[in-house]
Design a protein around this motif. Structure first.
Motif, PDB file in Angstrom:
ATOM      1  N   LEU A  26      -7.385  41.207 103.587  1.00  0.00           N
ATOM      2  CA  LEU A  26      -8.631  41.937 103.268  1.00  0.00           C
ATOM      3  C   LEU A  26      -9.104  42.775 104.458  1.00  0.00           C
ATOM      4  CD1 LEU A  26     -10.601  39.238 101.207  1.00  0.00           C
ATOM      5  CD2 LEU A  26      -9.096  41.074 100.388  1.00  0.00           C
ATOM      6  N   LEU A  29      -9.965  42.480 110.889  1.00  0.00           N
ATOM      7  CA  LEU A  29      -9.799  43.352 112.064  1.00  0.00           C
ATOM      8  C   LEU A  29      -9.127  42.576 113.186  1.00  0.00           C
ATOM      9  CD1 LEU A  29     -13.363  44.916 111.888  1.00  0.00           C
ATOM     10  CD2 LEU A  29     -11.245  45.962 111.080  1.00  0.00           C
ATOM     11  N   GLY A  38      -8.274  52.839 117.020  1.00  0.00           N
ATOM     12  CA  GLY A  38      -8.811  53.618 118.154  1.00  0.00           C
ATOM     13  C   GLY A  38      -7.955  54.832 118.442  1.00  0.00           C
ATOM     14  N   LYS A  60     -10.806  46.458  97.338  1.00  0.00           N
ATOM     15  CA  LYS A  60     -11.385  45.116  97.421  1.00  0.00           C
ATOM     16  C   LYS A  60     -12.126  44.888  98.730  1.00  0.00           C
ATOM     17  CE  LYS A  60     -10.713  40.170  96.851  1.00  0.00           C
ATOM     18  NZ  LYS A  60      -9.845  39.015  96.570  1.00  0.00           N
ATOM     19  N   ASP A  67     -10.619  39.105 112.672  1.00  0.00           N
ATOM     20  CA  ASP A  67      -9.585  38.186 112.179  1.00  0.00           C
ATOM     21  C   ASP A  67      -9.893  36.776 112.670  1.00  0.00           C
ATOM     22  OD1 ASP A  67      -6.066  38.496 111.665  1.00  0.00           O
ATOM     23  OD2 ASP A  67      -7.238  36.644 111.850  1.00  0.00           O
ATOM     24  N   ARG A  88     -12.361  47.007 124.051  1.00  0.00           N
ATOM     25  CA  ARG A  88     -11.834  48.218 123.396  1.00  0.00           C
ATOM     26  C   ARG A  88     -12.251  48.310 121.941  1.00  0.00           C
ATOM     27  NH1 ARG A  88      -6.939  45.579 124.797  1.00  0.00           N
ATOM     28  NH2 ARG A  88      -6.422  43.905 123.338  1.00  0.00           N
ATOM     29  N   VAL A  92     -15.153  53.718 118.296  1.00  0.00           N
ATOM     30  CA  VAL A  92     -15.841  54.561 117.298  1.00  0.00           C
ATOM     31  C   VAL A  92     -17.028  55.269 117.949  1.00  0.00           C
ATOM     32  CG1 VAL A  92     -17.037  54.583 115.071  1.00  0.00           C
ATOM     33  CG2 VAL A  92     -15.228  52.955 115.487  1.00  0.00           C
ATOM     34  N   PHE A 106     -15.654  44.356 100.179  1.00  0.00           N
ATOM     35  CA  PHE A 106     -16.310  43.598 101.247  1.00  0.00           C
ATOM     36  C   PHE A 106     -16.370  44.365 102.573  1.00  0.00           C
ATOM     37  CE2 PHE A 106     -16.720  39.899  98.784  1.00  0.00           C
ATOM     38  CZ  PHE A 106     -15.530  39.630  98.114  1.00  0.00           C
ATOM     39  N   LEU A 108     -17.820  42.812 105.794  1.00  0.00           N
ATOM     40  CA  LEU A 108     -18.444  41.576 106.268  1.00  0.00           C
ATOM     41  C   LEU A 108     -18.205  41.378 107.757  1.00  0.00           C
ATOM     42  CD1 LEU A 108     -17.322  39.199 103.375  1.00  0.00           C
ATOM     43  CD2 LEU A 108     -19.493  40.444 103.582  1.00  0.00           C
ATOM     44  N   GLU A 113     -20.155  45.600 110.861  1.00  0.00           N
ATOM     45  CA  GLU A 113     -20.460  46.169 112.179  1.00  0.00           C
ATOM     46  C   GLU A 113     -19.680  47.461 112.423  1.00  0.00           C
ATOM     47  OE1 GLU A 113     -19.507  42.375 113.980  1.00  0.00           O
ATOM     48  OE2 GLU A 113     -21.501  42.328 114.884  1.00  0.00           O
ATOM     49  N   GLY A 141     -21.033  39.683 116.764  1.00  0.00           N
ATOM     50  CA  GLY A 141     -20.722  39.965 118.177  1.00  0.00           C
ATOM     51  C   GLY A 141     -20.377  41.412 118.467  1.00  0.00           C
TER      52      GLY A 141
END
Ligand SMILES: CCCCCCCCCCCCC[C@H](O)CC(=O)SCCNC(=O)CCNC(=O)[C@H](O)C(C)(C)COP(=O)(O)OP(=O)(O)OC[C@H]1O[C@@H](n2cnc3c(N)ncnc32)[C@H](O)[C@@H]1OP(=O)(O)O
Length: 259
Positions: A26, A29, A38, A60, A67, A88, A92, A106, A108, A113, A141
């Motif tokens: 899903l 990250l 990046g 989805k 992660d 790093r 963005v 999602f 989430l 963030e 975070g």
């Protein structure tokens, strides 16, 4: 440059399109995905043919967060030594061109963030936003406690962060987290169309407009108005401003040179 493994990259006219592509997780990250993301964002930022960037995920999930499996065995010393997040994961924020988050499904934790680090969010009617970190024994975070509170207000942000509940696209639009909600099937086309419109304007003026709006998060009203005034006055040094105003007076479409 090896082909990226966790993202898909394409151009649609003057718009760079980056799609997070870890469907089996899903779009969680992981570090490798963030490095690829990046690099793709910096490449589009440097590409003169690109005037705006769209970041999206799958139907989805935009991204279901950082992660968890990659994080679960890390200790305090590890994340401090590595400056996890700070090292790093904020690329963005360095991108000068407008970055549009096109969110379906999602978004989430780190996914929400990441979307909030973008300049604006277009949501599909299937989008669900949340900061469920508290269910894992952590707090957001990557800016979630700061950007969500500024976007939707203290009470709603506090409730979401203290309970981990999600909010759907309609609530997100009412709360001001997203600019617009569109049918899921139209999300990418709508986001790219928005990007094309932005890319049709004078690039330095678009960059100054983005800088001025983002400054509202970082400064007092007086400082922000001062910056806005300096940037507004700077536009009068540009041929594009002369062209834009002359075109209006002559009842014709402007032809901006700095595109
Ligand atoms: C380039 C610079 C960019 C800078 C941007 C930086 C962005 C920020 C990145 C760092 C952020 C760190 C700080 C952050 O605040 C911390 C977090 O994000 S903690 C994680 C928060 N997210 C969650 O808690 C959501 C977890 N997922 C779920 O609750 C559920 O998966 C779901 C989303 C409700 C969906 O449920 P289901 O439909 O039942 O699907 P499954 O649960 O079966 O999931 C399918 C499959 O995906 C795996 N998966 C889902 N989410 C994650 C995840 N976050 N990490 C790892 N893996 C995930 C899940 O395990 C399943 O896999 P399988 O078990 O089948 O192998």
């Amino acid at each position: 440059m090896p082909m990226p493994e966790h993202i898909l990259v394409e151009t649609r006219g003057a718009v760079g399109l980056v799609r997070l592509n870890r469907p089996q997780a899903l779009n969680a990250l992981c570090d490798a995905l963030m490095l690829e993301l990046g690099a793709a964002l910096r490449a589009f930022d440097a590409d003169e043919a690109i005037g705006a960037i769209v970041l999206t995920g799958s139907e989805k999930a935009f991204a279901a967060g950082a992660d968890i499996k990659e994080m679960k065995d890390r200790g305090f010393a590890d994340v401090v030594a590595d400056d996890f997040i700070g090292n790093r994961w904020e690329t963005v924020l360095e991108i000068r061109k407008p970055v549009i988050a096109a969110v379906a499904g999602f978004a989430l934790g780190g996914g929400c963030e990441l979307a909030m680090m973008c300049d604006l969010i277009i949501a599909a009617d299937t989008a669900k936003f949340g900061q469920p970190e508290i269910t894992l024994g952590v707090i957001p975070g990557a800016g979630g406690t700061q950007r969500l509170t500024r976007a939707v207000g203290k009470s709603k942000a506090m409730e979401m962060i203290l309970t981990g509940r999600m909010m759907d696209a309609a609530e997100a639009e009412r709360a001001g987290l997203v600019a617009r909600v569109v049918p899921a099937a139209e999300l990418i086309d709508e986001a790219v169309k928005l990007g094309e419109r932005i890319a049709s304007f004078s690039r330095p003026v678009v960059a100054m407009a983005k800088e001025a709006v983002n400054a509202a998060f970082e400064s007092s009203l007086a400082e922000g108005v001062r910056l806005e005034r300096r940037l507004f006055q700077s536009c009068f040094a540009l041929a594009d401003r002369a062209e834009g105003m002359a075109a209006f007076a002559e009842k014709r479409k402007p032809v901006f040179v700095h595109r």
